[in-house]
Design an enzyme around this catalytic site. Sequence first.
Site, PDB file in Angstrom:
ATOM      1  N   ASP A  30       0.806  -1.221   0.000  1.00  9.67           N
ATOM      2  CA  ASP A  30       0.000   0.000   0.000  1.00  9.67           C
ATOM      3  C   ASP A  30       0.838   1.269   0.000  1.00  9.67           C
ATOM      4  OD1 ASP A  30      -2.312  -1.490  -0.051  1.00  9.67           O
ATOM      5  OD2 ASP A  30      -2.683  -1.355   2.100  1.00  9.67           O
ATOM      6  N   GLU A  31       2.066   1.193  -0.493  1.00 13.26           N
ATOM      7  CA  GLU A  31       2.931   2.375  -0.491  1.00 13.26           C
ATOM      8  C   GLU A  31       3.476   2.694  -1.884  1.00 13.26           C
ATOM      9  OE1 GLU A  31       5.940   2.283   2.502  1.00 13.26           O
ATOM     10  OE2 GLU A  31       4.557   1.792   4.126  1.00 13.26           O
TER      11      GLU A  31
END
Length: 286
Positions: free
Chosen positions: A230-231
């Site tokens: 999620d980055e």
Amino acid sequence: MSSNPNPHQYIVTLSCADRPGIVHAVSGALMETGCNIAESQQYGSPETGTFFMRVQVTTTAGQAAVEAALAPVADAFEMELDVFDSARPARTLIICSKAGHALNDLLFQQRAGTLPIEVPLIVSNHQDLRPLAEFYGVPFVHLPVTAATKDEAEQRLLALVAEHRIDLVVLARYMQILSDDLCRQLSGRAINIHHSFLPSFKGARPYHQAHARGVKLIGATAHYVTADLDEGPIIEQEVIRVNHARTPEQFVSIGRDVEGRTLAQAVQWHAEHRVLLDGSRTVVFN
């Protein structure tokens, strides 16, 4: 009767070290092939010193002729340059689990003609969304994933990507963590969606956690998939204000809506070749 062929529309995207003369050289090469520039956007990144450009052109010349005209410019400026036929939709494989809101938004917009993608296949680790795929007439592949079969399942997924000539993989609430190797192989062509809270809530029932903490903003982030969970580089984000009168179930409903919209917008910009990578960031010519 005119002997001229129908005009084509192409999109040219490029990036290179920023220096004088880039726009002039690109425009000149396009003019030599009879291209009419319908839209042009450019950006010079002060952080990386990289120049980015997206040009949409109309011409009676073929794609090979446009690419040949731009090749000397690309060599001279050491560019990463691509030419795309804007009439060709991005072949998109959607992978999902049990939640169908993001999948439904993508399929509905694709069918309505507002999302320039073609969906030859849907893959899921559960059977729950097979009826939704059948409603839209899209082939559905059930690909179960367990700790013992994860490697095999990912190899099968890559085989499907190659077999169906997939341009883009979209994780529409796919509740499995991709391996580092798969993330690398799909680098720059896989988009994920996740909720965005202030503060952040992870694990099960995040909207219920947010409600319990009195969160005032619900949001979603669409980003490219990387090995850092999620980055990845962010493509699009949206937030909606909520208040104390909302129930946990309303939080969930609002969250689903914003997730679907945000993911569809990111997919649209990617399919229109409006997103260029600038390290860990994106340049979005929207």
